[in-house]
Design an enzyme around this catalytic site. Structure first.
Site, PDB file in Angstrom:
ATOM      1  N   LYS A  71      17.629  -3.037 -29.932  1.00 22.50           N
ATOM      2  CA  LYS A  71      18.660  -3.035 -30.970  1.00 22.50           C
ATOM      3  C   LYS A  71      19.200  -1.609 -31.089  1.00 22.50           C
ATOM      4  O   LYS A  71      18.438  -0.642 -31.036  1.00 22.50           O
ATOM      5  CB  LYS A  71      18.062  -3.509 -32.305  1.00 22.50           C
ATOM      6  CG  LYS A  71      19.086  -3.623 -33.432  1.00 22.50           C
ATOM      7  CD  LYS A  71      18.463  -4.211 -34.706  1.00 22.50           C
ATOM      8  CE  LYS A  71      19.499  -4.352 -35.810  1.00 22.50           C
ATOM      9  NZ  LYS A  71      18.949  -4.934 -37.054  1.00 22.50           N
ATOM     10  N   SER A 146      21.187  -8.915 -39.347  1.00 22.88           N
ATOM     11  CA  SER A 146      21.971  -7.953 -38.608  1.00 22.88           C
ATOM     12  C   SER A 146      21.590  -7.847 -37.131  1.00 22.88           C
ATOM     13  O   SER A 146      22.347  -7.266 -36.347  1.00 22.88           O
ATOM     14  CB  SER A 146      21.816  -6.572 -39.244  1.00 22.88           C
ATOM     15  OG  SER A 146      20.489  -6.104 -39.083  1.00 22.88           O
ATOM     16  N   SER A 170      16.890  -9.733 -41.402  1.00 20.59           N
ATOM     17  CA  SER A 170      17.707  -9.419 -40.220  1.00 20.59           C
ATOM     18  C   SER A 170      17.060  -9.739 -38.874  1.00 20.59           C
ATOM     19  O   SER A 170      17.720  -9.632 -37.844  1.00 20.59           O
ATOM     20  CB  SER A 170      18.095  -7.944 -40.234  1.00 20.59           C
ATOM     21  OG  SER A 170      19.138  -7.732 -41.134  1.00 20.59           O
TER      22      SER A 170
END
Lengths: 479, 95
Positions: A71, A146, A170
């Site tokens: 990420k 997210s 998330s």
């Protein structure tokens, strides 16, 4: 090859049926082929770095040579780390996040960086400065957020595993919406050093992969105390042993009847009930539990997380790093305002303003402190529940992946975090695993464990995945 | 509780953000939707409850107060939009 588990991939490497470079190329080619469709990645390595190949040779562990995507809020030395923000569009960290260093040391081969909602603020991945991510199951729909880039990447098998982070859901929500398994460990289990901060008392790094077994193998290489992060806890590390049978005899699973009632989508409700029936068929006993203060969790979270964000994001002034506006500034305050207004997107600015308000004189006690007291009440509710059960099984999201652009106001998106936020406030380990789809779209079941007991949720999920194959489903367009 | 335009101006000053007139209207409306949501926390009686500022409500590891990092001065200065030698360049701060 892309349907193999991490253990099977490792066997192939060990038996020299494929080399580390060939395996990485399989996935790297998929990244190049499919990312123009999905926009799941913001950076793809042009080729495989020799350092990774060397580390894979040196490491004898189970992850040696396994490709991974990070990420884009994990700092990667020499590779741009944007946190999904224009503010950091050109930021190249001179150091690695501890999680990245640990996985490099384990011999994993980094391929790419995953798109995300800006500074991890969002539940749809529509708030990335680098464009929305598309859900591999239906390109018109969001992947969740997210960590939507990580989830979409694993779902489309651009890599077998990806790092992710979870502040209020998330990891779990995008994992559910993309049909992958994702674990948020206990707060303090994984170092946050080098992870771009959103809300420091809630942020926690974790993993997304196809199965609970894959997640566990990677998590065991990530966890542990880090001298560079005083909130990483020096607790005993556990070792992972995949369950040999699917029996859940003796396991008490807590369910919250109110939460099931709140599911308005009848298909999701049916999927959830069917998953609970499977747990019972495997020998588990369902026990009704209650979290009486959980209905206040979303309200408390949207005070606490923005408050911490407003403090954390104060560092982005455009002087030492980050976006600097082109306009001429009369003084330093003018420059701060120009840089920050140009660098942050609308949702990030909204949360900074909300947090500034909650921390400002006159509102601190009434809102911020009161929200911290609610957090204590929710944490105590969980302690009470875990005095009766070993693990809790609850929904992840009240909805399947929704279509891009259909949620224009923040509040409706915030309220959809209702099932993930309570465990975040209490710092508990939790995961999402794929269960029976609804209308051909993925659905997840959330397992929550007592503090610092990731094993119980991973073992429960791994046993469920011994008798079901939902976690192995793949979107047809990416087969 | 609602936030009016005057309070929003104070908030943006504190947060070092700029909003134009149209944005001010939109943000005011949107923040007030959120403050209406967070009002819910007032439903619970929290008078006797200790705030929980952190999930690690127990002893946390300490370390010696010593420098453990190498200097990355050159790399860090290279990240700045404007630097001169060992210094970051900013507009005049003191008149």
């Amino acid at each position: 090859m892309i349907n193999l588990s991490l253990r099977e991939l490792q066997q192939c490497l060990h038996k020299k049926q494929i080399s580390v470079a060939e395996l990485a190329s399989v996935y790297l080619d998929r990244c190049h082929q499919y990312n123009p469709i999905l926009n799941a990645l913001v950076h793809i390595d042009a080729d495989i770095k020799p350092d990774y190949l060397l580390a894979a040779q040196v490491s004898q562990g189970p992850l040696a040579g396994i490709p991974i995507i990070h990420k884009d809020l994990f700092s990667t030395q020499g590779v741009t780390t944007t946190a999904g923000s224009k503010m950091l569009a050109n930021y190249v960290p001179p150091f690695n996040a501890t999680v990245v260093s640990q996985l490099n040391q384990a011999g994993m081969v980094q391929l790419a960086k995953a798109n995300m909602d800006e500074f991890a603020m969002g539940s749809s991945n529509e708030y990335s400065a680098f464009g929305a991510v598309k859900n591999p199951w239906d390109l018109q729909r969001v992947p969740g957020g997210s960590s939507g880039g990580s989830a979409a990447a694993v779902a489309a098998r651009l890599a077998p595993v990806a790092t992710a982070s979870d502040t209020g859901g998330s990891i779990r929500q995008p994992a559910a919406l993309c049909g992958v398994t994702g674990i948020k460990p206990s707060y303090g289990r994984v170092s946050r050093y080098g992870m771009v901060a959103f809300a420091s008392s809630l942020d926690q790094g974790g993993v997304m992969a196809v199965s609970a077994d894959d997640c566990a193998l990677v998590l065991t290489a990530m966890m542990g105390h880090d001298a560079k992060d005083s909130t990483s806890i020096a607790a005993d590390k556990w070792t992972w042993q995949a369950p040999e049978d699917a029996s859940m005899k003796g396991l008490k699973v807590g369910v919250i009847p109110d939460w099931l009632e709140q599911l308005e989508d009848q298909d999701i409700k049916q999927s959830t009930l069917a998953a609970l029936d499977t747990l019972v068929a495997q020998g588990a006993e369902l026990v009704d539990v209650d979290l009486p203060h959980a209905d206040l969790a979303v309200a408390a979270y949207y005070i606490l997380a923005p408050a911490e964000a407003s403090a954390n994001l104060a560092r982005f002034d455009g002087i030492r790093f980050g976006q600097q506006s082109d306009g001429k500034s009369d003084d330093v305050n003018d420059m701060y305002r120009k840089n920050r207004s140009a660098g942050f997107g609308a949702e990030v600015q909204r949360r900074i303003m909300l947090g500034t308000w909650a921390l400002s004189s006159g509102y601190y006690d009434d809102y911020y402190c009161r929200a911290q007291r609610i957090r204590r009440l929710i944490s105590e509710d969980f302690k009470q529940a875990f005095s009766q059960v070993d693990v809790m099984a609850v929904p992840v999201s009240p909805e399947v992946a929704f279509k891009h652009g259909t949620k224009s106001d923040g509040v409706s998106m915030y309220q959809a975090d209702q099932f993930t936020i309570p465990a975040s406030l209490a710092g508990l380990p939790c995961l999402s695993m794929p269960i029976q789809p609804a209308r051909n779209l993925p659905v997840g079941l959330q397992l929550i464990g007592p503090y610092f007991n990731e094993q119980v949720i991973l073992t429960t999920a791994a046993k469920y995945q011994l008798v079901t194959d939902y976690h192995q489903h793949m979107p047809e367009a990416f087969l | 509780m609602s936030i009016n335009r005057k309070e929003l101006t104070e908030i943006t000053n504190l947060a070092k953000l700029d909003l134009n007139t149209q944005q001010t209207e939109e943000v005011c409306q949107s923040l007030n939707q959120i403050t209406a949501l967070v009002e819910r926390i007032k439903k619970a009686d929290t008078a006797q409850v200790e705030p929980m500022f952190h999930p690690c409500d127990f002893w946390m590891p300490l370390r010696l107060d010593e420098v453990t990092e190498d200097s990355h001065k050159a790399q860090l200065l290279a990240l700045a939009a404007h630097a001169d030698g060992d210094f970051y360049l900013v507009p005049k701060v003191i008149e």
